[in-house]
Design an enzyme around this catalytic site. Structure first.
Site, PDB file in Angstrom:
ATOM      1  N   ASP A   1       0.873  -1.197  -0.002  1.00  0.00           N
ATOM      2  CA  ASP A   1       0.092   0.050  -0.152  1.00  0.00           C
ATOM      3  C   ASP A   1       0.979   1.098   0.033  1.00  0.00           C
ATOM      4  O   ASP A   1       1.969   1.325   0.750  1.00  0.00           O
ATOM      5  CB  ASP A   1      -0.888   0.086   1.172  1.00  0.00           C
TER       6      ASP A   1
ATOM      7  N   PHE B   1     -16.680  -9.292  -6.231  1.00  0.00           N
ATOM      8  CA  PHE B   1     -17.949  -9.000  -6.016  1.00  0.00           C
ATOM      9  C   PHE B   1     -18.175  -9.059  -4.483  1.00  0.00           C
ATOM     10  O   PHE B   1     -19.521  -9.086  -4.057  1.00  0.00           O
ATOM     11  CB  PHE B   1     -18.936  -9.945  -6.524  1.00  0.00           C
TER      12      PHE B   1
ATOM     13  N   GLU C   1     -18.982  -5.513   1.530  1.00  0.00           N
ATOM     14  CA  GLU C   1     -18.604  -4.930   2.952  1.00  0.00           C
ATOM     15  C   GLU C   1     -19.304  -5.554   3.905  1.00  0.00           C
ATOM     16  O   GLU C   1     -20.536  -5.533   3.676  1.00  0.00           O
ATOM     17  CB  GLU C   1     -18.227  -3.257   2.783  1.00  0.00           C
TER      18      GLU C   1
ATOM     19  N   ASN D   1     -23.374  -4.445 -10.693  1.00  0.00           N
ATOM     20  CA  ASN D   1     -23.436  -3.256  -9.371  1.00  0.00           C
ATOM     21  C   ASN D   1     -24.802  -2.146  -9.871  1.00  0.00           C
ATOM     22  O   ASN D   1     -25.723  -1.801  -9.134  1.00  0.00           O
ATOM     23  CB  ASN D   1     -22.464  -2.460  -9.074  1.00  0.00           C
TER      24      ASN D   1
ATOM     25  N   PHE E   1     -32.396  -7.094  -2.910  1.00  0.00           N
ATOM     26  CA  PHE E   1     -32.331  -5.534  -3.444  1.00  0.00           C
ATOM     27  C   PHE E   1     -33.527  -5.102  -3.649  1.00  0.00           C
ATOM     28  O   PHE E   1     -33.655  -4.374  -4.986  1.00  0.00           O
ATOM     29  CB  PHE E   1     -31.164  -5.542  -4.474  1.00  0.00           C
ATOM     30  N   LEU E   2     -34.914  -5.500  -3.070  1.00  0.00           N
ATOM     31  CA  LEU E   2     -35.912  -4.764  -3.329  1.00  0.00           C
ATOM     32  C   LEU E   2     -36.382  -3.976  -2.140  1.00  0.00           C
ATOM     33  O   LEU E   2     -37.700  -3.744  -1.895  1.00  0.00           O
ATOM     34  CB  LEU E   2     -36.972  -6.007  -3.814  1.00  0.00           C
TER      35      LEU E   2
ATOM     36  N   GLY F   1     -25.780   3.928  -0.879  1.00  0.00           N
ATOM     37  CA  GLY F   1     -24.637   4.998  -0.732  1.00  0.00           C
ATOM     38  C   GLY F   1     -23.563   3.973  -0.852  1.00  0.00           C
ATOM     39  O   GLY F   1     -23.434   2.892  -1.720  1.00  0.00           O
TER      40      GLY F   1
ATOM     41  N   CYS G   1     -19.134   1.897  -3.811  1.00  0.00           N
ATOM     42  CA  CYS G   1     -19.297   1.337  -5.014  1.00  0.00           C
ATOM     43  C   CYS G   1     -20.545   1.692  -5.839  1.00  0.00           C
ATOM     44  O   CYS G   1     -20.437   2.326  -7.060  1.00  0.00           O
ATOM     45  CB  CYS G   1     -19.454  -0.117  -4.918  1.00  0.00           C
TER      46      CYS G   1
ATOM     47  N   ARG H   1     -18.273   6.072   3.146  1.00  0.00           N
ATOM     48  CA  ARG H   1     -18.101   6.672   1.938  1.00  0.00           C
ATOM     49  C   ARG H   1     -19.490   6.953   1.331  1.00  0.00           C
ATOM     50  O   ARG H   1     -20.155   5.779   1.078  1.00  0.00           O
ATOM     51  CB  ARG H   1     -17.249   6.032   0.944  1.00  0.00           C
TER      52      ARG H   1
HETATM   53  N1  LIG Z   1     -15.345  -1.780  -1.024  1.00  0.00           N
HETATM   54  C1  LIG Z   1     -15.893  -2.943  -1.868  1.00  0.00           C
HETATM   55  O1  LIG Z   1     -17.144  -3.379  -1.106  1.00  0.00           O
HETATM   56  C2  LIG Z   1     -15.585  -3.253  -3.229  1.00  0.00           C
HETATM   57  C3  LIG Z   1     -16.307  -4.415  -3.699  1.00  0.00           C
HETATM   58  C4  LIG Z   1     -16.115  -4.795  -4.819  1.00  0.00           C
HETATM   59  C5  LIG Z   1     -14.839  -4.182  -5.726  1.00  0.00           C
HETATM   60  N2  LIG Z   1     -14.426  -2.850  -5.237  1.00  0.00           N
HETATM   61  C6  LIG Z   1     -13.463  -2.054  -6.056  1.00  0.00           C
HETATM   62  O2  LIG Z   1     -12.171  -2.468  -5.582  1.00  0.00           O
HETATM   63  C7  LIG Z   1     -11.204  -1.486  -5.742  1.00  0.00           C
HETATM   64  C8  LIG Z   1     -10.823  -1.156  -4.219  1.00  0.00           C
HETATM   65  O3  LIG Z   1     -11.926  -0.590  -3.392  1.00  0.00           O
HETATM   66  P1  LIG Z   1     -11.774  -0.607  -1.619  1.00  0.00           P
HETATM   67  O4  LIG Z   1     -12.883  -0.252  -1.272  1.00  0.00           O
HETATM   68  O5  LIG Z   1     -10.745  -1.652  -1.329  1.00  0.00           O
HETATM   69  O6  LIG Z   1     -10.737   0.765  -1.739  1.00  0.00           O
HETATM   70  P2  LIG Z   1      -9.911   1.315  -0.554  1.00  0.00           P
HETATM   71  O7  LIG Z   1      -9.935   2.917  -0.791  1.00  0.00           O
HETATM   72  O8  LIG Z   1     -10.331   0.599   0.881  1.00  0.00           O
HETATM   73  O9  LIG Z   1      -8.516   0.865  -0.607  1.00  0.00           O
HETATM   74  C9  LIG Z   1      -7.730   1.154  -1.756  1.00  0.00           C
HETATM   75  C10 LIG Z   1      -6.208   1.154  -1.133  1.00  0.00           C
HETATM   76  O10 LIG Z   1      -5.307   1.131  -2.191  1.00  0.00           O
HETATM   77  C11 LIG Z   1      -4.393   2.043  -1.883  1.00  0.00           C
HETATM   78  N3  LIG Z   1      -3.755   2.595  -2.902  1.00  0.00           N
HETATM   79  C12 LIG Z   1      -3.906   3.697  -3.657  1.00  0.00           C
HETATM   80  N4  LIG Z   1      -3.144   4.213  -4.754  1.00  0.00           N
HETATM   81  C13 LIG Z   1      -2.092   3.145  -4.552  1.00  0.00           C
HETATM   82  C14 LIG Z   1      -1.092   2.919  -5.236  1.00  0.00           C
HETATM   83  N5  LIG Z   1      -0.495   3.805  -6.038  1.00  0.00           N
HETATM   84  N6  LIG Z   1      -0.082   1.932  -4.717  1.00  0.00           N
HETATM   85  C15 LIG Z   1      -0.382   1.079  -3.679  1.00  0.00           C
HETATM   86  N7  LIG Z   1      -1.711   1.352  -2.897  1.00  0.00           N
HETATM   87  C16 LIG Z   1      -2.510   2.424  -3.337  1.00  0.00           C
HETATM   88  C17 LIG Z   1      -4.944   2.900  -0.906  1.00  0.00           C
HETATM   89  O11 LIG Z   1      -3.892   3.741   0.159  1.00  0.00           O
HETATM   90  C18 LIG Z   1      -5.747   2.352  -0.096  1.00  0.00           C
HETATM   91  O12 LIG Z   1      -5.643   1.583   0.996  1.00  0.00           O
HETATM   92  C19 LIG Z   1     -12.389  -0.288  -6.323  1.00  0.00           C
HETATM   93  O13 LIG Z   1     -12.000  -0.257  -7.686  1.00  0.00           O
HETATM   94  C20 LIG Z   1     -13.527  -0.574  -6.007  1.00  0.00           C
HETATM   95  O14 LIG Z   1     -14.567  -0.157  -6.731  1.00  0.00           O
HETATM   96  C21 LIG Z   1     -14.737  -2.526  -3.688  1.00  0.00           C
END
Ligand SMILES: NC(=O)c1ccc[n+]([C@@H]2O[C@H](COP(=O)([O-])OP(=O)(O)OC[C@H]3O[C@@H](n4cnc5c(N)ncnc54)[C@H](O)[C@@H]3O)[C@@H](O)[C@H]2O)c1
Length: 435
Positions: A30, A152, A155, A211, A252-253, A260, A263, A330
């Site tokens: 990270d 998929f 959270e 989504n 989802f109904l 919110g 995603c 978020r």
């Molecule tokens: N959160 C969800 O429920 C969920 C579910 C499915 C898909 N996604 C997708 O997965 C992706 C990540 O989502 P998330 O919720 O885990 O995001 P998040 O913000 O929780 O985590 C992203 C992480 O990436 C790190 N980061 C950013 N730029 C970086 C870089 N250049 N090098 C290394 N680390 C870097 C950030 O510091 C952060 O810790 C997104 O595209 C999101 O749409 C999220």
């Protein structure tokens, strides 16, 4: 297998931990040094049921490490997962700057054959972009493949979802990469939870389509909630009646104050922009976003009207997280609602079982409390923004006795309208007209 996961947020950390738990040797990278330090000191920076235990077990057994050195991660991984954020940009398109930065680093540090797996949610065509950036930045020539493997997980049940996926989608045009992905996923996929191979672009579209379909269902129900209110019908009965149809299904109904999270809002927006960029009609997606915004926008005016203005009034908000079982705030409806109350001169008492630490950083003028009851002392209204189970069976008479005025906006339809009215509440909910 040696795996590198770049991005240690909800997706990266859960994926990395679960891959380690399957016996792989994982380095999670990270860019955020604080996060890496925290993880290395044994602390999980997010709330996700079941994650702490799995994280500590695999860390202690030496299969899960954390680093801010992307070069180390890239050299280590046979498969390199990109799991960085792809937030909504100012133009509503997905901001791919983090994906680009990672692809550049992969090119710079590649030291052998790699499967570059895009797990972040990205618009169709991003696989080609990643391939090009890696290629252009290579200092040493090595073979690599780019794969799309959208995530998929939800959270709140991310660990369970990762280990028990409905399906794993892998978009690839390479037999060699296909074998690597098969090896990685063979222990989590079954006949009923298949590993489905597609071309890269179809995989990218599947994620946005899924989504956006779910968001569409929510906005569809919220549209009908208005009709139910006007006609004295009950959206919860309508939803149940619809969901019993096996072609539709019950999930989802639920009408409420809208979706919110990190995603749905950004993914619907990104799909809207991609459709329009490619010359396709995005009216349906625009309507989904419009209905969703209207749902949260109508909460504060209703409470304002019930109280005859919000100036110097105190309002309790229960639930800040965008949904239960997460600390993620978020794009949470609660944030917009709290800001609207404050803009009208009101003061907010808040309670959330898990999201208070995150919420405090964004809501400096809000008073936070340790129990839902504590947040009710002397308030003129209560708004329920998240359907945490903790709120479902509280003593409604005690709730009422603590409040200055018994005005309740149940944004998630968790209480019985009849019961709340009988208890003496001025009770608002979504789409439940009539008695
Ligand atoms: N959160 C969800 O429920 C969920 C579910 C499915 C898909 N996604 C997708 O997965 C992706 C990540 O989502 P998330 O919720 O885990 O995001 P998040 O913000 O929780 O985590 C992203 C992480 O990436 C790190 N980061 C950013 N730029 C970086 C870089 N250049 N090098 C290394 N680390 C870097 C950030 O510091 C952060 O810790 C997104 O595209 C999101 O749409 C999220």
């Amino acid at each position: 297998m040696k795996i590198c996961v770049v991005g240690s947020g909800y997706v990266g950390l859960v994926s990395g931990t679960c891959f380690a738990d399957l016996g792989n040797d994982v380095i999670c990278v990270d860019i955020d040094q604080n996060r890496v330090d925290m993880l290395n000191s044994g602390k999980v920076p997010i709330f996700e049921p079941g994650l702490d235990h799995l994280f500590l077990k695999n860390k202690d057994e030496g299969r899960l490490r954390f680093s801010s050195d992307i070069a180390e991660g890239i050299r280590h991984g046979e498969a390199i997962f990109i799991g960085v954020g792809t937030p909504e940009g100012e133009d509503h398109r997905a901001d791919l700057s983090a994906v680009r930065a990672v692809a550049k680093s992969i090119g710079e540090h590649i030291n052998g054959y790699k499967v570059v797996v895009n797990k972040s949610t990205v618009p169709v065509g991003t696989g080609d972009m990643v391939r090009q950036i890696v290629q252009e930045n290579m200092k040493e020539q090595h073979e690599f493949d780019v794969v799309s493997n959208p995530e998929f997980l939800r959270e709140g049940s991310a660990v369970y979802d990762f280990k028990n996926p409905d399906r794993v989608i892998v978009g690839t045009d390479s037999e060699r990469a296909k074998e690597v992905m098969e090896r990685l996923y063979k222990s989590v996929t079954r006949t009923t939870q298949p590993l489905m191979f597609t071309d890269i672009k179809s995989a990218e579209i599947i994620k946005y389509a899924s989504n956006s379909m779910l968001a569409t269902r929510i906005s569809f129900m919220n549209m009908l909630a208005c009709l139910c209110e006007k006609e004295g019908a009950d959206i919860t009965q309508v939803s149940k009646g619809m969901g019993l149809d096996r072609r539709i299904g019950p999930k989802f109904l639920h009408a409420g104050i809208g979706y919110g999270g990190s995603c749905f809002p950004k993914d619907v927006q990104a799909l809207t922009m991609t459709l329009e960029d490619k010359g396709c009609d995005a009216a349906l997606m625009r309507a989904v976003t419009g209905v969703n915004k209207a749902q949260r926008d109508r909460v504060t005016p209703t409470v304002r009207e019930a109280l005859g203005g919000l100036q110097d009034k105190k309002v309790a908000v229960w639930g800040i997280a965008f949904k239960p079982k997460t600390d993620d705030i978020r794009e949470a409806p609660a944030i917009d609602i709290i800001r609207a109350i404050e803009a009208d001169g009101g003061k907010v008492n808040a309670y959330d079982p898990e999201a208070q630490t995150n919420a405090k950083r964004h809501l400096p003028n809000v008073d936070f409390f340790e129990t839902p009851y504590d947040a009710l002392a002397g308030v003129d209204a209560l708004i329920i923004c998240t359907e945490w189970d903790d709120f479902r069976n509280l003593d409604i008479h005690r709730m009422k006795s603590l409040m200055n005025q018994p005005v309740l906006y149940d944004g998630r339809n968790i209480y019985s309208k009849k019961e709340m009215k009988e208890a003496g509440f001025t009770y608002f909910s979504i789409g439940r007209g009539g008695q």
